[in-house]
Design an enzyme around this catalytic site. Sequence first.
Site, PDB file in Angstrom:
ATOM      1  N   GLU A  68       0.793  -1.183   0.011  1.00 20.25           N
ATOM      2  CA  GLU A  68      -0.012  -0.165  -0.074  1.00 20.25           C
ATOM      3  C   GLU A  68       0.886   1.094   0.059  1.00 20.25           C
ATOM      4  OE1 GLU A  68      -2.577  -0.488   3.293  1.00 20.25           O
ATOM      5  OE2 GLU A  68      -3.957  -1.915   2.156  1.00 20.25           O
ATOM      6  N   HIS A  89      -8.835  10.167   3.893  1.00 21.56           N
ATOM      7  CA  HIS A  89      -8.655   8.909   3.184  1.00 21.56           C
ATOM      8  C   HIS A  89      -9.004   9.534   1.766  1.00 21.56           C
ATOM      9  CE1 HIS A  89      -8.610   5.136   1.063  1.00 21.56           C
ATOM     10  NE2 HIS A  89      -8.212   4.829   2.075  1.00 21.56           N
ATOM     11  N   ARG A 148      -0.790   9.273   1.862  1.00 26.83           N
ATOM     12  CA  ARG A 148      -2.677   9.701   1.832  1.00 26.83           C
ATOM     13  C   ARG A 148      -2.343  11.134   1.952  1.00 26.83           C
ATOM     14  NH1 ARG A 148      -5.303   5.431   5.697  1.00 26.83           N
ATOM     15  NH2 ARG A 148      -5.081   3.586   4.340  1.00 26.83           N
ATOM     16  N   HIS A 158     -10.691  10.221   8.039  1.00 31.53           N
ATOM     17  CA  HIS A 158     -10.493   8.841   8.045  1.00 31.53           C
ATOM     18  C   HIS A 158      -9.803   8.331   9.293  1.00 31.53           C
ATOM     19  CE1 HIS A 158      -9.795   4.621   7.100  1.00 31.53           C
ATOM     20  NE2 HIS A 158      -8.928   4.801   6.947  1.00 31.53           N
ATOM     21  N   ARG A 170      -0.289   9.134   9.037  1.00 34.33           N
ATOM     22  CA  ARG A 170      -0.052   7.607   9.294  1.00 34.33           C
ATOM     23  C   ARG A 170       0.079   7.026   7.849  1.00 34.33           C
ATOM     24  NH1 ARG A 170      -3.624   3.357   8.866  1.00 34.33           N
ATOM     25  NH2 ARG A 170      -5.567   4.376   8.370  1.00 34.33           N
TER      26      ARG A 170
END
Length: 537
Positions: free
Chosen positions: A122, A245, A291, A352, A387
């Site tokens: 990811e 997100h 992100r 998110h 994060r």
Amino acid sequence: MKQHRDHLCDVLVIGSGAAGLSLALRLAQTHKVIVLSKGPWNEGATLYAQGGIAAVFDEDDSIESHVQDTLIAGAGLCDEETAKFIAENAKPCVQWLIDSGVPFDKEEDNNSDSPKFHLTREGGHSHRRILHAADATGQAVQTSLQENVHLHPNITVLERHNALDLITRKKVGQKGKDRVLGAYVWNRKKEAVETVRSRFVVLATGGASKVYQYTSNPDVSSGDGIAMAWRAGCRVANLEFNQFHPTCLFHPEARNFLLTEALRGEGAYLKRPDGSRFMPEFDSRAELAPRDVVARAIDYEMKRLGADCMYLDISHKDSAFIIKHFPTIYEKLLTFGFDLTKEPIPIVPAAHYTCGGVVVDHNGLTDLSGLYAIGEVSYTGLHGANRMASNSLLECVVYAWSAACHIEADTEHDISQMKLPSWDDSQVSCSDEEVVIQHNWHELRLLMWDYVGIVRSTKRLERALRRIELLKQEVNEYYSNFRVSNNLLELRNLLQVSELMVRCAMARKESRGLHYTIDYPDKAENSKPTVLTPENH
């Protein structure tokens, strides 16, 4: 006045997701544990986690690489010792989940006695290190943990119970070093406040993304643990860093359906309405950039074009591959009229993850003796300014383990004979103005989205703070005069956490990670975590 019920336990766990249930199970052999859940006990952020959990299981990967990827994604604000602590303990803690029955996907073509796990990649990760259960990892973790909890007579789960406030020595007028003694709890079934006496209290309440108009989180994510800890005298940190997100489904009936980052990990492209890609223009990592970069790029393109949404497209991949790896998303999208294998899917960013929270040490211990905070409610230093994907479930299980070890080692503090004052609601009445709560609720979430969202300014933050302070006055007056309700408790906590988020954002005179302000667009040279202390506010 209604009869007040008094519960007694060794450990009160507030929250029933991956962090709370993991800790409860680790302590269940030696401690009597009560787990509180605001709603049904599976209804938390864990259940909806799609992607997976990061840990070094591949021989070509390394703990050092996991740490470095985390530090890079955190934009210079991660605590390196914490990142090492979590990465080093990742494999044994994830193995504990495996041993507990979590069915992580395995490689198809491995016929050995110990088949390898299928690892995906990811955004921000330099290796494939994400263990997953198709595209519903959180559901698999939550279900397995719940099945194990059912087997333990020492664990009592109280559903539809809201923690109202922590009880401390200071609050009840006892002498000596301040310590948590339990909590007042709102029993929603009986509409009564009950008292829980406990040697230890663990906040595992999740984040606070419900402060925003658009969020991928379930309704329970209202910052309760952060607000309660602050009111009890604990420091909080880095609440300006709220992760949006990048890819939440844009559809009027899909309030919070997330399209996992693993889609981009497996080759999905982000596209404009005309079908052209845009991420390569913003970052060399394109769709696999962290992100914050991806969310800002989508936000920028939507504003530049005046578009309601952008699009996520994986239809160029083999349809059988898509359906096999993303069955939950594929089926869910069909109910909204979209075919993931054939067309681009409309998406928008949504709040998110709360990267900041209650300050804790490596044992999950807060500033208040006996009070722990684990999972998204906490600030460990792992996430820094942003994060990295799939580090969140990992943080939950590692800190559930370390907090459980610390609690087990503490054999003092017998409270079985201690009497705590019952909740006094003799001077309040039932409200006939519930509409006030609803209006304030909607106003707060909209102003946070408009003024404290993906792109900020000093003026917007000042406006937000002024309005939040007025709303807090209204709600505190309301709270003093009327009986508690679920909506009132959540709004009170949301307002407190919103204020802390804005104060953290105003203190950061730079743009870094998830905090981007047009007044300070550059990074500062010597950046540190933003820490707020209750006695200074």
